[in-house]
Design a protein around this motif. Structure first.
Motif, PDB file in Angstrom:
ATOM      1  N   VAL A  12     -18.126   1.711   2.982  1.00  0.00           N
ATOM      2  CA  VAL A  12     -18.754   2.537   1.954  1.00  0.00           C
ATOM      3  C   VAL A  12     -17.698   3.362   1.224  1.00  0.00           C
ATOM      4  O   VAL A  12     -17.672   3.421  -0.006  1.00  0.00           O
ATOM      5  CB  VAL A  12     -19.846   3.448   2.563  1.00  0.00           C
ATOM      6  CG1 VAL A  12     -20.312   4.495   1.568  1.00  0.00           C
ATOM      7  CG2 VAL A  12     -21.015   2.613   3.060  1.00  0.00           C
ATOM      8  N   GLU A  13     -16.816   3.982   1.982  1.00  0.00           N
ATOM      9  CA  GLU A  13     -15.773   4.813   1.367  1.00  0.00           C
ATOM     10  C   GLU A  13     -14.873   3.993   0.454  1.00  0.00           C
ATOM     11  O   GLU A  13     -14.578   4.402  -0.676  1.00  0.00           O
ATOM     12  CB  GLU A  13     -14.951   5.499   2.448  1.00  0.00           C
ATOM     13  CG  GLU A  13     -15.719   6.572   3.193  1.00  0.00           C
ATOM     14  CD  GLU A  13     -14.944   7.132   4.365  1.00  0.00           C
ATOM     15  OE1 GLU A  13     -13.716   6.938   4.443  1.00  0.00           O
ATOM     16  OE2 GLU A  13     -15.579   7.778   5.222  1.00  0.00           O
ATOM     17  N   ALA A  14     -14.415   2.844   0.925  1.00  0.00           N
ATOM     18  CA  ALA A  14     -13.496   2.025   0.133  1.00  0.00           C
ATOM     19  C   ALA A  14     -14.178   1.467  -1.107  1.00  0.00           C
ATOM     20  O   ALA A  14     -13.582   1.428  -2.186  1.00  0.00           O
ATOM     21  CB  ALA A  14     -12.933   0.894   0.989  1.00  0.00           C
ATOM     22  N   SER A  15     -15.426   1.056  -0.974  1.00  0.00           N
ATOM     23  CA  SER A  15     -16.110   0.460  -2.121  1.00  0.00           C
ATOM     24  C   SER A  15     -16.364   1.479  -3.228  1.00  0.00           C
ATOM     25  O   SER A  15     -16.537   1.101  -4.386  1.00  0.00           O
ATOM     26  CB  SER A  15     -17.415  -0.208  -1.693  1.00  0.00           C
ATOM     27  OG  SER A  15     -18.331   0.738  -1.203  1.00  0.00           O
ATOM     28  N   GLY A  35      -5.539  -7.397   1.926  1.00  0.00           N
ATOM     29  CA  GLY A  35      -4.418  -8.064   1.264  1.00  0.00           C
ATOM     30  C   GLY A  35      -4.619  -8.201  -0.231  1.00  0.00           C
ATOM     31  O   GLY A  35      -3.693  -7.978  -1.017  1.00  0.00           O
ATOM     32  N   LEU A  36      -5.823  -8.554  -0.633  1.00  0.00           N
ATOM     33  CA  LEU A  36      -6.129  -8.678  -2.056  1.00  0.00           C
ATOM     34  C   LEU A  36      -5.929  -7.341  -2.767  1.00  0.00           C
ATOM     35  O   LEU A  36      -5.334  -7.269  -3.837  1.00  0.00           O
ATOM     36  CB  LEU A  36      -7.556  -9.179  -2.240  1.00  0.00           C
ATOM     37  CG  LEU A  36      -8.037  -9.375  -3.661  1.00  0.00           C
ATOM     38  CD1 LEU A  36      -7.188 -10.410  -4.385  1.00  0.00           C
ATOM     39  CD2 LEU A  36      -9.496  -9.804  -3.656  1.00  0.00           C
ATOM     40  N   GLN A  94      -2.868  -5.781  -5.651  1.00  0.00           N
ATOM     41  CA  GLN A  94      -3.174  -5.068  -6.894  1.00  0.00           C
ATOM     42  C   GLN A  94      -2.655  -3.632  -6.872  1.00  0.00           C
ATOM     43  O   GLN A  94      -2.980  -2.827  -7.739  1.00  0.00           O
ATOM     44  CB  GLN A  94      -4.685  -5.049  -7.126  1.00  0.00           C
ATOM     45  CG  GLN A  94      -5.313  -6.417  -7.200  1.00  0.00           C
ATOM     46  CD  GLN A  94      -4.806  -7.213  -8.385  1.00  0.00           C
ATOM     47  OE1 GLN A  94      -4.731  -6.690  -9.498  1.00  0.00           O
ATOM     48  NE2 GLN A  94      -4.437  -8.451  -8.158  1.00  0.00           N
ATOM     49  N   GLY A  95      -1.903  -3.280  -5.833  1.00  0.00           N
ATOM     50  CA  GLY A  95      -1.360  -1.933  -5.725  1.00  0.00           C
ATOM     51  C   GLY A  95      -2.329  -0.928  -5.141  1.00  0.00           C
ATOM     52  O   GLY A  95      -2.128   0.282  -5.264  1.00  0.00           O
ATOM     53  N   GLU A  96      -3.383  -1.397  -4.508  1.00  0.00           N
ATOM     54  CA  GLU A  96      -4.389  -0.523  -3.902  1.00  0.00           C
ATOM     55  C   GLU A  96      -4.329  -0.666  -2.382  1.00  0.00           C
ATOM     56  O   GLU A  96      -4.148  -1.763  -1.875  1.00  0.00           O
ATOM     57  CB  GLU A  96      -5.795  -0.917  -4.379  1.00  0.00           C
ATOM     58  CG  GLU A  96      -5.999  -0.816  -5.864  1.00  0.00           C
ATOM     59  CD  GLU A  96      -6.112   0.620  -6.340  1.00  0.00           C
ATOM     60  OE1 GLU A  96      -6.413   1.512  -5.528  1.00  0.00           O
ATOM     61  OE2 GLU A  96      -5.910   0.838  -7.540  1.00  0.00           O
TER      62      GLU A  96
END
Length: 102
Positions: free
Chosen positions: A23-26, A70-71, A75-77
């Motif tokens: 939830v936090e990451a999304s 990894g994805l 993207q630098g995240e």
């Protein structure tokens, strides 16, 4: 595949921690690109990881969690890294849990 998760409270707690991290990451990483949206793809991988955890498919859960992280990192995240760690921990907890009636 393991026994149903409702029999293992430790695994359920570990999955709950992964869900909270999801939830936090999304909520943190979104993109505006409708055609090639890495944030949406990472989100789908994370949902797949949770579904695999729920189903006791530990290796598949780990693979999806790591792919999401990894994805994002490509993207630098780094927003999915904590999630991937918690998916890994939940998978290990589930794998180590005794079978009901053991």
């Amino acid at each position: 595949m393991s026994e149903p998760l409702e029999h293992d409270p430790r695994t359920l707690r570990a999955i709950a921690r992964a869900r909270r991290a999801h939830v936090e990451a999304s909520e943190v990483w979104t993109t505006e690109d409708d055609e090639d949206d890495p944030a949406a793809e990472a989100e789908q991988l994370a949902r797949d990881a949770l579904a695999h955890l729920e189903g006791g498919r530990w290796d598949e859960a780990r693979a999806c969690g790591e792919a999401a992280a990894g994805l994002a990192e490509e993207q630098g995240e780094d927003v999915w890294r904590e999630f991937a760690i918690l998916v890994d921990e939940a998978a290990e907890t589930g794998r180590a849990a005794p079978s009901p009636g053991s």
